[in-house]
Write a protein that holds these residues in place. Structure first.
Motif, short mmCIF file in Angstrom:
data_model
loop_
_atom_site.label_atom_id
_atom_site.label_comp_id
_atom_site.label_asym_id
_atom_site.label_seq_id
_atom_site.Cartn_x
_atom_site.Cartn_y
_atom_site.Cartn_z
N LEU A 76 -1.94 47.64 33.69
CA LEU A 76 -1.67 49.03 33.88
C LEU A 76 -0.42 49.62 33.26
O LEU A 76 0.60 48.85 33.18
N TRP A 77 -0.34 50.84 33.00
CA TRP A 77 0.77 51.34 32.33
C TRP A 77 0.99 52.88 33.11
O TRP A 77 -0.43 53.37 33.67
N PHE A 78 1.92 53.29 33.31
CA PHE A 78 2.05 54.68 34.11
C PHE A 78 3.13 55.46 33.29
O PHE A 78 4.04 55.28 32.78
N TYR A 85 -1.99 57.08 35.47
CA TYR A 85 -2.17 55.70 35.10
C TYR A 85 -3.07 55.51 33.96
O TYR A 85 -3.94 56.26 33.79
N LEU A 117 -3.63 54.22 43.94
CA LEU A 117 -2.64 54.41 42.97
C LEU A 117 -1.94 55.61 43.42
O LEU A 117 -2.31 56.79 43.24
N ARG A 119 0.28 58.22 42.38
CA ARG A 119 0.19 59.19 41.05
C ARG A 119 1.37 60.34 41.20
O ARG A 119 1.28 61.25 40.51
#
Length: 142
Positions: A76-78, A85, A117, A119
């Motif tokens: 994953l990338w944030f 995400y 997740l 956020r």
């Protein structure tokens, strides 16, 4: 029956079908400004597990399986600007993630364990390691 109206309707139908408004959507690609936050899922149970990501309320994608004693990494990338995400496709297009879960392979609906997740915009989450097992009919990930 008025054949003129029927005939006019048949002739006009293609023009009505083409009257759909399409707007341009900017597709963001690459990882500039994004933080890499992989999630390492270890299967400590006795049954295979699979992890799935929901990209839109109508579309989900399998991310891989982990055999007993094995693992799978969810890449994953944030985006710290807005708390989103993302997962990247083959063209490195940013695809927003709505939900993530792992489950006993082949029994996702009955056994899924949602993966929370964080956020929060601004704060970059750290990569995570989870251990998952199914002591009964549901998978538990910690």
């Amino acid at each position: 029956m008025n054949w003129r109206l029927v005939f006019a309707g048949i002739l006009l139908w293609p023009t009505l079908a083409e009257a759909v408004e399409l707007r341009h959507i900017d597709v963001v690609t690459g990882t500039a400004g994004l933080a890499h936050v992989p999630i390492d899922v270890r299967n400590t149970g006795a049954t295979p597990l699979s992890c799935t990501i929901q990209l839109a309320h109508w579309y989900s994608m399998s991310l891989g399986e982990a055999l007993p004693g094995g693992r799978t990494v969810i890449d994953l990338w944030f985006d710290p600007v807005n708390g989103t995400y993302l997962i990247l496709n083959e063209a490195l297009e940013n695809m927003p993630v709505e939900a993530l879960w792992c489950a006993i392979a082949g029994r996702a609906y009955q056994s899924r364990a949602p993966i929370a997740l964080n956020r929060s915009a601004g704060a970059v989450p750290k990569p995570r390691e989870l251990t998952c097992a199914a002591p009964d009919e549901r998978l538990i990930c910690k």
